[in-house]
Design a protein around this motif. Structure first.
Motif, PDB file in Angstrom:
ATOM      1  N   LYS A  73      44.122 115.376 129.884  1.00 22.61           N
ATOM      2  CA  LYS A  73      43.095 114.826 129.016  1.00 22.61           C
ATOM      3  C   LYS A  73      41.947 115.814 128.819  1.00 22.61           C
ATOM      4  O   LYS A  73      40.872 115.442 128.385  1.00 22.61           O
ATOM      5  CB  LYS A  73      42.533 113.505 129.566  1.00 22.61           C
ATOM      6  CG  LYS A  73      43.546 112.414 129.787  1.00 22.61           C
ATOM      7  CD  LYS A  73      43.924 111.795 128.491  1.00 22.61           C
ATOM      8  CE  LYS A  73      44.866 110.614 128.718  1.00 22.61           C
ATOM      9  NZ  LYS A  73      45.450 110.150 127.485  1.00 22.61           N
ATOM     10  N   SER A  74      42.186 117.080 129.141  1.00 22.94           N
ATOM     11  CA  SER A  74      41.126 118.085 129.053  1.00 22.94           C
ATOM     12  C   SER A  74      40.797 118.465 127.614  1.00 22.94           C
ATOM     13  O   SER A  74      39.706 118.953 127.343  1.00 22.94           O
ATOM     14  CB  SER A  74      41.501 119.330 129.855  1.00 22.94           C
ATOM     15  OG  SER A  74      42.720 119.862 129.397  1.00 22.94           O
ATOM     16  N   SER A  75      41.708 118.237 126.686  1.00 25.44           N
ATOM     17  CA  SER A  75      41.421 118.548 125.286  1.00 25.44           C
ATOM     18  C   SER A  75      41.106 117.286 124.478  1.00 25.44           C
ATOM     19  O   SER A  75      40.817 117.368 123.299  1.00 25.44           O
ATOM     20  CB  SER A  75      42.603 119.285 124.654  1.00 25.44           C
ATOM     21  OG  SER A  75      43.738 118.461 124.662  1.00 25.44           O
ATOM     22  N   LYS A  76      41.135 116.149 125.128  1.00 22.91           N
ATOM     23  CA  LYS A  76      40.864 114.874 124.465  1.00 22.91           C
ATOM     24  C   LYS A  76      39.374 114.560 124.584  1.00 22.91           C
ATOM     25  O   LYS A  76      38.917 113.979 125.551  1.00 22.91           O
ATOM     26  CB  LYS A  76      41.714 113.781 125.104  1.00 22.91           C
ATOM     27  CG  LYS A  76      41.643 112.471 124.426  1.00 22.91           C
ATOM     28  CD  LYS A  76      42.875 112.218 123.605  1.00 22.91           C
ATOM     29  CE  LYS A  76      42.708 110.928 122.855  1.00 22.91           C
ATOM     30  NZ  LYS A  76      43.916 110.264 122.581  1.00 22.91           N
ATOM     31  N   ARG A  77      38.596 114.984 123.592  1.00 23.61           N
ATOM     32  CA  ARG A  77      37.135 114.875 123.637  1.00 23.61           C
ATOM     33  C   ARG A  77      36.653 113.428 123.704  1.00 23.61           C
ATOM     34  O   ARG A  77      35.678 113.141 124.396  1.00 23.61           O
ATOM     35  CB  ARG A  77      36.505 115.580 122.437  1.00 23.61           C
ATOM     36  CG  ARG A  77      36.689 117.063 122.474  1.00 23.61           C
ATOM     37  CD  ARG A  77      35.846 117.675 123.560  1.00 23.61           C
ATOM     38  NE  ARG A  77      36.138 119.099 123.653  1.00 23.61           N
ATOM     39  CZ  ARG A  77      36.140 119.772 124.768  1.00 23.61           C
ATOM     40  NH1 ARG A  77      35.862 119.173 125.894  1.00 23.61           N
ATOM     41  NH2 ARG A  77      36.416 121.051 124.789  1.00 23.61           N
ATOM     42  N   LYS A 106      33.689 109.348 126.821  1.00 19.78           N
ATOM     43  CA  LYS A 106      33.647 108.028 127.454  1.00 19.78           C
ATOM     44  C   LYS A 106      33.477 108.164 128.961  1.00 19.78           C
ATOM     45  O   LYS A 106      32.694 107.431 129.573  1.00 19.78           O
ATOM     46  CB  LYS A 106      34.908 107.236 127.121  1.00 19.78           C
ATOM     47  CG  LYS A 106      34.993 106.822 125.672  1.00 19.78           C
ATOM     48  CD  LYS A 106      36.343 106.215 125.351  1.00 19.78           C
ATOM     49  CE  LYS A 106      36.501 106.018 123.854  1.00 19.78           C
ATOM     50  NZ  LYS A 106      37.861 105.601 123.498  1.00 19.78           N
ATOM     51  N   LEU A 107      34.203 109.106 129.563  1.00 18.18           N
ATOM     52  CA  LEU A 107      34.096 109.310 131.005  1.00 18.18           C
ATOM     53  C   LEU A 107      32.692 109.779 131.385  1.00 18.18           C
ATOM     54  O   LEU A 107      32.121 109.304 132.358  1.00 18.18           O
ATOM     55  CB  LEU A 107      35.149 110.315 131.492  1.00 18.18           C
ATOM     56  CG  LEU A 107      35.142 110.570 132.997  1.00 18.18           C
ATOM     57  CD1 LEU A 107      35.436 109.292 133.773  1.00 18.18           C
ATOM     58  CD2 LEU A 107      36.162 111.650 133.346  1.00 18.18           C
ATOM     59  N   TRP A 108      32.101 110.704 130.603  1.00 15.15           N
ATOM     60  CA  TRP A 108      30.740 111.162 130.875  1.00 15.15           C
ATOM     61  C   TRP A 108      29.754 110.003 130.758  1.00 15.15           C
ATOM     62  O   TRP A 108      28.819 109.898 131.568  1.00 15.15           O
ATOM     63  CB  TRP A 108      30.344 112.309 129.949  1.00 15.15           C
ATOM     64  CG  TRP A 108      30.773 113.635 130.486  1.00 15.15           C
ATOM     65  CD1 TRP A 108      31.758 114.432 129.988  1.00 15.15           C
ATOM     66  CD2 TRP A 108      30.251 114.316 131.625  1.00 15.15           C
ATOM     67  NE1 TRP A 108      31.874 115.567 130.756  1.00 15.15           N
ATOM     68  CE2 TRP A 108      30.953 115.524 131.765  1.00 15.15           C
ATOM     69  CE3 TRP A 108      29.251 114.016 132.545  1.00 15.15           C
ATOM     70  CZ2 TRP A 108      30.698 116.429 132.794  1.00 15.15           C
ATOM     71  CZ3 TRP A 108      28.990 114.932 133.563  1.00 15.15           C
ATOM     72  CH2 TRP A 108      29.708 116.113 133.681  1.00 15.15           C
ATOM     73  N   GLY A 109      29.955 109.141 129.791  1.00 18.21           N
ATOM     74  CA  GLY A 109      29.093 107.973 129.661  1.00 18.21           C
ATOM     75  C   GLY A 109      29.177 107.068 130.876  1.00 18.21           C
ATOM     76  O   GLY A 109      28.155 106.592 131.394  1.00 18.21           O
ATOM     77  N   ILE A 110      30.395 106.847 131.346  1.00 18.44           N
ATOM     78  CA  ILE A 110      30.603 106.035 132.546  1.00 18.44           C
ATOM     79  C   ILE A 110      29.919 106.681 133.743  1.00 18.44           C
ATOM     80  O   ILE A 110      29.219 106.020 134.523  1.00 18.44           O
ATOM     81  CB  ILE A 110      32.115 105.830 132.806  1.00 18.44           C
ATOM     82  CG1 ILE A 110      32.722 104.940 131.728  1.00 18.44           C
ATOM     83  CG2 ILE A 110      32.359 105.242 134.186  1.00 18.44           C
ATOM     84  CD1 ILE A 110      34.243 104.939 131.707  1.00 18.44           C
ATOM     85  N   LEU A 111      30.107 107.981 133.909  1.00 17.74           N
ATOM     86  CA  LEU A 111      29.494 108.704 135.031  1.00 17.74           C
ATOM     87  C   LEU A 111      27.974 108.600 135.016  1.00 17.74           C
ATOM     88  O   LEU A 111      27.356 108.340 136.054  1.00 17.74           O
ATOM     89  CB  LEU A 111      29.892 110.181 134.986  1.00 17.74           C
ATOM     90  CG  LEU A 111      31.116 110.592 135.775  1.00 17.74           C
ATOM     91  CD1 LEU A 111      31.553 111.992 135.368  1.00 17.74           C
ATOM     92  CD2 LEU A 111      30.849 110.529 137.249  1.00 17.74           C
ATOM     93  N   ILE A 112      27.384 108.802 133.870  1.00 22.91           N
ATOM     94  CA  ILE A 112      25.923 108.747 133.768  1.00 22.91           C
ATOM     95  C   ILE A 112      25.410 107.358 134.128  1.00 22.91           C
ATOM     96  O   ILE A 112      24.461 107.217 134.916  1.00 22.91           O
ATOM     97  CB  ILE A 112      25.468 109.178 132.360  1.00 22.91           C
ATOM     98  CG1 ILE A 112      25.715 110.673 132.185  1.00 22.91           C
ATOM     99  CG2 ILE A 112      24.002 108.823 132.126  1.00 22.91           C
ATOM    100  CD1 ILE A 112      25.592 111.168 130.753  1.00 22.91           C
TER     101      ILE A 112
END
Length: 105
Positions: A59-63, A68-74
């Motif tokens: 999923k490294s090229s799936k922006r 979404k993951l960065w939003g969850i992390l924040i």
């Protein structure tokens, strides 16, 4: 105490799911849905999901997935900050808050 072990366990499950989904993708099998992978991240496995992206190059090229993951992390880091600095409540309050906030998105 309990929250730490919970987050470690959920992160391990999330990490293993990323690895298994990469295995399924390489072997042209039915995949784990992105919603399922993100659901485990919401439950507290975002660190494991992030490590899985890096280690398995999955999923490294799936922006859209990464945003979404960065939003969850924040959101999780903000909630953990409030948990330990301001609220000083039981771990279940944090978990419930994460689920409530993210389910309303």
């Amino acid at each position: 105490g309990v929250l730490f072990y919970y987050l470690c366990g959920v992160s391990l499950v999330s990490f293993l799911m990323m690895g298994f989904d990469k295995y399924l993708a390489r072997n042209h099998k039915r995949r784990i849905s992105e919603n399922s992978l993100l659901f485990w991240a919401v439950l507290g496995g975002s660190i494991g999901t992030g490590i899985g992206i890096g280690l398995f190059n999955h999923k490294s090229s799936k922006r859209s997935f990464q945003w979404k993951l960065w939003g969850i992390l924040i959101i999780q880091f903000v909630l953990i900050y409030f948990r330990f600095q301001i609220i000083k409540s039981e771990p279940i309050v944090l978990i419930t808050s994460v689920i409530n906030i993210l389910s309303s998105l």
